[in-house]
Write an enzyme that holds these catalytic residues in place. Structure first.
Site, PDB file in Angstrom:
ATOM      1  CG  ASP A  64       6.788 -51.888 -48.091  1.00  8.20           C
ATOM      2  OD1 ASP A  64       6.357 -51.435 -49.175  1.00  8.20           O
ATOM      3  OD2 ASP A  64       6.657 -53.078 -47.742  1.00  8.20           O
TER       4      ASP A  64
ATOM      5  CD  GLN B 185       4.797 -58.494 -51.303  1.00  6.18           C
ATOM      6  OE1 GLN B 185       5.612 -57.804 -51.886  1.00  6.18           O
ATOM      7  NE2 GLN B 185       3.528 -58.151 -51.196  1.00  6.18           N
TER       8      GLN B 185
ATOM      9  CE  LYS C 194       5.892 -54.819 -54.173  1.00  2.00           C
ATOM     10  NZ  LYS C 194       5.432 -55.243 -52.857  1.00  2.00           N
TER      11      LYS C 194
END
Ligand code: NAP
Length: 281
Positions: free
Chosen positions: A120, A97, A53
């Site tokens: 997200d 995460q 990422k």
């Protein structure tokens, strides 16, 4: 014989589009999108994902940062990090995460992220907006699947779509996005008659986590098959949720594993961060 949908190539295209839009944002508004990834502890898979990422964020021209507290961090301390990032005007996207250590309530942390920085797309506000058909940040994996369908020339409107799996991060948002695109959607789970449902589907999206659960012989001839599954086998190889070799004999388009949906998730994270930075929702 199905045509392969090349997720790697599509993801590269999405990143190139984001990069071009970043140049415009910089030139016109002096704005550089910023993404912070919060990685708690030393989960080896998380480290690989986060590195991917960060690399993609730098490539498209974002500012990119990582917060990396120790696994022993308390929930209150982690919430304080999220609150600080929420108030930081240089940070447009915050990604926590998963998985988090067991002593931390992941739902509470995700709900603490400002919905407009929730790149997200997991915040209840964004999940609610999706279910209400309102604009909002969308979960990256199903968002990526919608782009793959477009690239395959598959307009879901009026088609029968079967989504196998009903998780909050893939199956449910996938079903809602297909519904928003005017497909007639069926969502399957452990209690479903998978063979019968899949046999009716013009579009099959498999997001289960069981290698080759979806048998090739179930696929309706000409269907578009999207395999979200990423199952690590004993030999170290990745296998999807669809019996690929047999399914490709019947499908019109199919995604491989690896190289299908996988690369799209990070690309759509870049797209979401750009949307968050430009206030485009
Ligand atoms: P999950 O939270 O474990 O959900 C799995 C879903 O599949 C559940 O709804 C479950 O049904 C259903 N299911 C499991 N076994 C089944 C069976 N035998 N028959 C019918 N349904 C069954 O998984 P997830 O997070 O959605 O992930 C699914 C897969 O996608 C995994 O392989 C994961 O690694 C992969 N994934 C890939 C990406 C990517 O970037 N490509 C991103 C996320 C996930 P119940 O609800 O009835 O239990």
């Amino acid at each position: 014989m199905a045509q392969l949908i090349d997720g790697k190539a599509v993801a590269a295209r999405v990143r190139a589009e984001v990069k071009a839009d970043v140049e415009i944002l910089k030139a016109e508004r002096g704005l550089v999108p910023g993404l912070t990834v919060v990685r708690v502890g030393e989960d080896p898979a998380s480290k690989i994902y986060v590195n991917g990422k960060k690399k993609a964020a730098e490539e498209v021209g974002f500012n990119s940062w990582e917060e990396h507290p120790d696994a022993s961090i308390s929930e209150a301390e982690l919430l304080a990090i999220v609150h600080r990032l929420n108030e930081d005007p240089a940070v447009h996207g915050i990604l926590v995460q998963l998985p988090l250590p067991k002593h931390i309530d992941a739902e509470r942390i995700i709900s603490a992220v400002k919905p407009e920085k929730d790149v997200d797309g997991f915040h209840p506000m964004n999940a609610g907006k999706l279910s209400l058909g309102k604009p909002g940040l969308r979960p990256c994996t199903p968002f990526g699947v919608m782009r793959l369908l477009k690239e395959a020339g598959c307009d879901p409107s009026g088609k029968r779509a079967v989504v196998v799996g009903r998780s909050n991060i893939v199956g449910k948002p996938m079903a809602l996005m297909l519904l928003a695109a005017d497909a007639t959607v069926t969502v399957c789970h452990r209690k479903s008659n998978l063979a019968a449902e899949v046999a009716n589907a013009d579009i099959v999206v498999a997001a289960v986590g069981v290698p080759e659960l979806i048998k090739g012989e179930w696929i309706k001839p000409g269907a578009v098959v999207i395999d979200v599954g990423m199952n690590r086998m004993a030999d170290g190889k990745l296998k999807g949720d669809v019996e690929f070799e047999k399914a490709k004999e019947r499908a019109s388009f199919i995604t491989p594993v690896p190289g299908g949906v996988g690369p799209m998730t990070i690309a759509m994270l870049m797209r979401n961060t750009l949307i968050a930075a430009s206030g485009g929702i």
